[in-house]
Design a protein around this motif. Sequence first.
Motif, PDB file in Angstrom:
ATOM      1  N   LEU A 142       0.480  -1.532  -0.087  1.00 31.50           N
ATOM      2  CA  LEU A 142       0.482  -0.479  -0.068  1.00 31.50           C
ATOM      3  C   LEU A 142       0.892   1.229   0.471  1.00 31.50           C
ATOM      4  O   LEU A 142       0.446   2.462  -0.475  1.00 31.50           O
ATOM      5  N   GLY A 143       1.625   1.201   0.360  1.00 28.90           N
ATOM      6  CA  GLY A 143       2.481   2.224   0.359  1.00 28.90           C
ATOM      7  C   GLY A 143       2.613   3.200   1.461  1.00 28.90           C
ATOM      8  O   GLY A 143       3.307   4.328   1.675  1.00 28.90           O
ATOM      9  N   GLY A 144       2.136   2.695   2.158  1.00 23.58           N
ATOM     10  CA  GLY A 144       1.954   2.901   3.495  1.00 23.58           C
ATOM     11  C   GLY A 144       3.069   3.300   4.727  1.00 23.58           C
ATOM     12  O   GLY A 144       3.890   3.027   4.788  1.00 23.58           O
ATOM     13  N   ASN A 145       3.007   4.054   5.390  1.00 28.40           N
ATOM     14  CA  ASN A 145       3.538   3.664   6.978  1.00 28.40           C
ATOM     15  C   ASN A 145       3.082   3.758   8.510  1.00 28.40           C
ATOM     16  O   ASN A 145       2.313   4.488   8.707  1.00 28.40           O
ATOM     17  N   GLY A 146       3.528   2.744   9.000  1.00 30.63           N
ATOM     18  CA  GLY A 146       2.475   2.125   9.870  1.00 30.63           C
ATOM     19  C   GLY A 146       3.203   2.674  11.521  1.00 30.63           C
ATOM     20  O   GLY A 146       2.527   2.527  12.646  1.00 30.63           O
ATOM     21  N   TYR A 147       3.814   3.165  11.429  1.00 29.13           N
ATOM     22  CA  TYR A 147       4.705   4.004  12.629  1.00 29.13           C
ATOM     23  C   TYR A 147       4.509   5.434  12.643  1.00 29.13           C
ATOM     24  O   TYR A 147       5.319   6.477  11.066  1.00 29.13           O
ATOM     25  N   LEU A 148       5.026   6.213  13.635  1.00 28.94           N
ATOM     26  CA  LEU A 148       5.149   7.673  13.697  1.00 28.94           C
ATOM     27  C   LEU A 148       6.048   8.259  12.492  1.00 28.94           C
ATOM     28  O   LEU A 148       7.599   7.588  13.350  1.00 28.94           O
ATOM     29  N   PRO A 149       6.520   9.526  12.267  1.00 30.58           N
ATOM     30  CA  PRO A 149       7.828   9.968  12.033  1.00 30.58           C
ATOM     31  C   PRO A 149       8.800  10.110  13.190  1.00 30.58           C
ATOM     32  O   PRO A 149       8.171  10.076  14.376  1.00 30.58           O
ATOM     33  N   ASN A 150      10.227   9.475  13.557  1.00 30.88           N
ATOM     34  CA  ASN A 150      10.179   9.660  15.263  1.00 30.88           C
ATOM     35  C   ASN A 150      10.808  11.403  15.929  1.00 30.88           C
ATOM     36  O   ASN A 150      10.208  10.878  17.028  1.00 30.88           O
ATOM     37  N   GLU A 151       9.708  12.318  14.540  1.00 33.43           N
ATOM     38  CA  GLU A 151       9.936  13.841  15.285  1.00 33.43           C
ATOM     39  C   GLU A 151       8.929  13.399  15.799  1.00 33.43           C
ATOM     40  O   GLU A 151       8.702  14.250  16.497  1.00 33.43           O
ATOM     41  N   LEU A 152       7.774  13.193  15.143  1.00 38.90           N
ATOM     42  CA  LEU A 152       6.146  12.886  15.405  1.00 38.90           C
ATOM     43  C   LEU A 152       6.474  12.916  17.175  1.00 38.90           C
ATOM     44  O   LEU A 152       5.870  13.005  17.950  1.00 38.90           O
ATOM     45  N   PHE A 153       7.011  11.721  16.713  1.00 39.87           N
ATOM     46  CA  PHE A 153       6.715  10.539  18.464  1.00 39.87           C
ATOM     47  C   PHE A 153       7.661  11.754  19.213  1.00 39.87           C
ATOM     48  O   PHE A 153       6.924  11.563  20.496  1.00 39.87           O
ATOM     49  N   ARG A 154       8.433  12.034  19.563  1.00 38.31           N
ATOM     50  CA  ARG A 154       9.545  12.816  20.079  1.00 38.31           C
ATOM     51  C   ARG A 154       8.837  13.747  20.424  1.00 38.31           C
ATOM     52  O   ARG A 154       8.363  14.549  21.710  1.00 38.31           O
ATOM     53  N   ASP A 155       8.080  14.872  19.833  1.00 39.08           N
ATOM     54  CA  ASP A 155       7.075  16.112  19.664  1.00 39.08           C
ATOM     55  C   ASP A 155       5.978  15.397  21.096  1.00 39.08           C
ATOM     56  O   ASP A 155       5.811  16.210  22.199  1.00 39.08           O
ATOM     57  N   TYR A 156       5.341  14.387  20.756  1.00 36.02           N
ATOM     58  CA  TYR A 156       3.862  13.685  21.629  1.00 36.02           C
ATOM     59  C   TYR A 156       4.400  13.746  22.808  1.00 36.02           C
ATOM     60  O   TYR A 156       3.688  13.205  23.509  1.00 36.02           O
ATOM     61  N   CYS A 157       5.861  13.011  23.355  1.00 32.88           N
ATOM     62  CA  CYS A 157       6.704  12.924  24.184  1.00 32.88           C
ATOM     63  C   CYS A 157       6.948  13.821  25.647  1.00 32.88           C
ATOM     64  O   CYS A 157       6.415  13.958  26.187  1.00 32.88           O
ATOM     65  N   ARG A 158       7.559  15.014  24.524  1.00 33.85           N
ATOM     66  CA  ARG A 158       7.572  16.059  25.167  1.00 33.85           C
ATOM     67  C   ARG A 158       6.247  16.926  25.507  1.00 33.85           C
ATOM     68  O   ARG A 158       6.206  17.795  26.505  1.00 33.85           O
ATOM     69  N   SER A 159       5.340  16.651  24.786  1.00 34.62           N
ATOM     70  CA  SER A 159       3.533  17.647  24.797  1.00 34.62           C
ATOM     71  C   SER A 159       3.407  16.900  26.196  1.00 34.62           C
ATOM     72  O   SER A 159       1.992  17.469  26.724  1.00 34.62           O
ATOM     73  N   GLY A 160       3.431  15.621  26.016  1.00 32.77           N
ATOM     74  CA  GLY A 160       2.682  14.623  27.293  1.00 32.77           C
ATOM     75  C   GLY A 160       1.814  13.980  26.637  1.00 32.77           C
ATOM     76  O   GLY A 160       0.883  13.479  27.593  1.00 32.77           O
ATOM     77  N   ARG A 161       1.242  13.923  25.186  1.00 30.52           N
ATOM     78  CA  ARG A 161       0.668  12.922  24.574  1.00 30.52           C
ATOM     79  C   ARG A 161       0.985  11.615  25.028  1.00 30.52           C
ATOM     80  O   ARG A 161      -0.116  10.740  24.937  1.00 30.52           O
ATOM     81  N   ILE A 162       1.919  11.449  24.686  1.00 33.10           N
ATOM     82  CA  ILE A 162       2.815  10.274  25.182  1.00 33.10           C
ATOM     83  C   ILE A 162       3.178  10.055  26.191  1.00 33.10           C
ATOM     84  O   ILE A 162       4.647  11.210  26.630  1.00 33.10           O
ATOM     85  N   LEU A 163       2.574   9.440  27.930  1.00 32.58           N
ATOM     86  CA  LEU A 163       3.277   9.769  28.716  1.00 32.58           C
ATOM     87  C   LEU A 163       4.310   8.805  29.051  1.00 32.58           C
ATOM     88  O   LEU A 163       4.879   7.597  28.767  1.00 32.58           O
ATOM     89  N   PRO A 164       5.287   9.367  30.440  1.00 30.37           N
ATOM     90  CA  PRO A 164       6.582   8.630  30.521  1.00 30.37           C
ATOM     91  C   PRO A 164       5.774   7.734  30.936  1.00 30.37           C
ATOM     92  O   PRO A 164       6.705   6.543  30.595  1.00 30.37           O
ATOM     93  N   ARG A 165       5.164   6.935  31.545  1.00 34.48           N
ATOM     94  CA  ARG A 165       4.546   5.445  32.328  1.00 34.48           C
ATOM     95  C   ARG A 165       4.312   4.743  31.042  1.00 34.48           C
ATOM     96  O   ARG A 165       4.794   3.379  30.722  1.00 34.48           O
ATOM     97  N   GLU A 166       3.585   5.071  29.820  1.00 30.26           N
ATOM     98  CA  GLU A 166       3.465   3.903  28.563  1.00 30.26           C
ATOM     99  C   GLU A 166       4.173   4.231  27.737  1.00 30.26           C
ATOM    100  O   GLU A 166       4.333   2.805  27.535  1.00 30.26           O
ATOM    101  N   LEU A 167       4.682   5.161  27.747  1.00 28.26           N
ATOM    102  CA  LEU A 167       6.234   4.695  26.651  1.00 28.26           C
ATOM    103  C   LEU A 167       7.538   3.789  27.742  1.00 28.26           C
ATOM    104  O   LEU A 167       7.565   2.678  27.341  1.00 28.26           O
ATOM    105  N   ASP A 168       7.585   3.298  28.960  1.00 26.76           N
ATOM    106  CA  ASP A 168       7.970   2.758  29.847  1.00 26.76           C
ATOM    107  C   ASP A 168       7.653   1.272  29.380  1.00 26.76           C
ATOM    108  O   ASP A 168       7.754  -0.057  29.318  1.00 26.76           O
ATOM    109  N   ALA A 169       6.559   1.351  29.586  1.00 27.48           N
ATOM    110  CA  ALA A 169       5.862   0.363  29.482  1.00 27.48           C
ATOM    111  C   ALA A 169       5.435  -0.662  28.321  1.00 27.48           C
ATOM    112  O   ALA A 169       5.690  -2.247  28.542  1.00 27.48           O
TER     113      ALA A 169
END
Length: 130
Positions: A59-86
């Motif tokens: 299909l040509g799509g990407n099933g994962y977030l781009p690294n910088e968007l993922f890191r932005d979500y972590c910095r903004s609190g959209r992805i919580l540290p406990r979720e990342l750790d789990a």
Amino acid sequence: MAEIAGTETRRMELRALIRLASDIIGYYWPMRTFVHHNPLHGLEDMRFDDAIRHARQTLGGNGYLPNELFRDYCRSGRILPRELDAALKIHARDGDVRVGAVDVRHFDVLKIHLLHGIASPPDDNFAAAL
């Protein structure tokens, strides 16, 4: 008599609403998020990573977030540290990774890489470290 007819009409309307509300809402109920189309439908028997790889090839799509968007979500609190750790906990190996003269837990290496990125040192710096 008119009052009884009005009551009966309201009772019939209520029954119709209850019947409508009690119908099966959907095959995938309860839905927590809305997705118009699941591009991995039909690949449920595959491991997630394999299904993502197959979908990317076909299909040509990407099933994962781009690294910088993922890191932005972590910095903004959209992805919580406990979720990342789990999520990392299931991928981390027991033991340490030797970095120079320091032992670092494999879990911490994974976390640092996800949050900040780890690049290989240039060849001249790597050779000088030996």
